[in-house]
Design a protein around this motif. Structure first.
Motif, short mmCIF file in Angstrom:
data_model
loop_
_atom_site.label_atom_id
_atom_site.label_comp_id
_atom_site.label_asym_id
_atom_site.label_seq_id
_atom_site.Cartn_x
_atom_site.Cartn_y
_atom_site.Cartn_z
N ALA A 40 36.94 30.29 43.45
CA ALA A 40 38.33 30.45 42.99
C ALA A 40 38.49 29.95 41.56
CB ALA A 40 39.28 29.71 43.93
N ALA A 41 37.76 28.90 41.20
CA ALA A 41 37.85 28.36 39.85
C ALA A 41 37.23 29.31 38.83
CB ALA A 41 37.16 27.01 39.78
N ALA A 42 36.19 30.00 39.23
CA ALA A 42 35.47 30.88 38.30
C ALA A 42 36.15 32.23 38.13
CB ALA A 42 34.04 31.09 38.79
N LEU A 43 36.95 32.62 39.10
CA LEU A 43 37.61 33.92 39.03
C LEU A 43 39.08 33.74 38.68
CD1 LEU A 43 36.13 35.52 42.26
CD2 LEU A 43 35.34 35.81 39.91
N THR A 44 39.64 34.74 38.11
CA THR A 44 41.06 34.72 37.82
C THR A 44 41.68 36.00 38.36
OG1 THR A 44 42.71 34.43 36.07
CG2 THR A 44 40.82 35.81 35.54
N ASP A 45 42.98 35.99 38.51
CA ASP A 45 43.62 37.23 38.95
C ASP A 45 43.84 38.13 37.73
OD1 ASP A 45 45.62 35.81 37.74
OD2 ASP A 45 46.75 35.44 39.57
N GLU A 46 44.47 39.22 37.91
CA GLU A 46 44.57 40.23 36.86
C GLU A 46 45.69 39.98 35.84
OE1 GLU A 46 42.55 42.84 36.09
OE2 GLU A 46 41.24 41.88 37.54
N VAL A 63 45.57 27.20 36.25
CA VAL A 63 44.17 27.53 35.93
C VAL A 63 43.37 26.26 35.69
CG1 VAL A 63 42.68 28.56 34.16
CG2 VAL A 63 44.61 29.85 35.06
N LEU A 64 43.93 25.31 34.97
CA LEU A 64 43.23 24.06 34.69
C LEU A 64 43.01 23.25 35.96
CD1 LEU A 64 44.86 22.94 31.34
CD2 LEU A 64 42.64 24.05 31.68
N ALA A 65 44.01 23.21 36.82
CA ALA A 65 43.88 22.47 38.07
C ALA A 65 42.82 23.11 38.97
CB ALA A 65 45.22 22.41 38.79
N ARG A 66 42.86 24.43 39.08
CA ARG A 66 41.90 25.14 39.91
C ARG A 66 40.49 25.08 39.34
NH1 ARG A 66 43.91 30.56 40.00
NH2 ARG A 66 42.41 31.04 38.39
N GLY A 67 40.38 25.09 38.01
CA GLY A 67 39.08 25.12 37.35
C GLY A 67 38.42 23.77 37.19
N ALA A 68 39.10 22.69 37.55
CA ALA A 68 38.52 21.36 37.40
C ALA A 68 37.24 21.21 38.21
CB ALA A 68 39.54 20.30 37.80
N VAL A 69 37.11 21.96 39.28
CA VAL A 69 35.92 21.90 40.14
C VAL A 69 34.66 22.25 39.35
CG1 VAL A 69 34.81 22.98 42.14
CG2 VAL A 69 37.25 22.47 42.19
#
Length: 131
Positions: A40-46, A63-69
């Motif tokens: 989920a962190a590596a992918l983004t929606d459209e 995005v920052l919260a999800r990508g912290a992983v």
């Protein structure tokens, strides 16, 4: 993840050389315990293009919260507008094409968020966004 991607047009001797360059590499990044969160962190929606300021801020926070992983790199560019250029006009020259790349503006600046973009690649990415 992949340590190397090899194009099919490379000669075999170059492939061998590239494979030898991988020997001894160590993976120093921590491994994510939850692969779903990492994906989920590596992918983004459209979502791409212009967003109103509040939606832009909410989007970046998410995005920052999800990508912290994965500790993904992102770039936020703050571009000062020319005195004779209105923000609405500046936005007409800004056309993010990649999913996750969004822009917004205030009276004096244009803000462009580049999803999963390293700082050394920001100039090239911005060159693709502006006409």
């Amino acid at each position: 993840g992949a340590n190397l991607i090899i194009g099919r047009e490379l000669p075999f001797s170059r492939v061998q050389s590239l494979l030898r360059s991988l020997q001894g590499q160590l993976d120093t990044r921590p491994i994510a315990h939850d692969y779903r969160a990492a994906l989920a962190a590596a992918l983004t929606d459209e979502v791409r293009g212009y967003l109103p300021v509040a939606a832009f801020c909410d989007r970046i926070e998410a995005v920052l919260a999800r990508g912290a992983v994965l500790d993904l790199p992102h770039v936020l560019a703050k571009i000062t507008l020319l005195p004779d250029l209105a923000h609405a006009q500046a936005l007409t020259y800004c056309a993010p094409r990649r999913a996750g790349d969004v822009a917004t503006a205030d009276a004096a600046h244009l803000y462009v968020f580049l999803f999963a973009c390293r700082l050394p690649d920001a100039d090239v990415a911005l060159g693709h966004i502006f006409t």
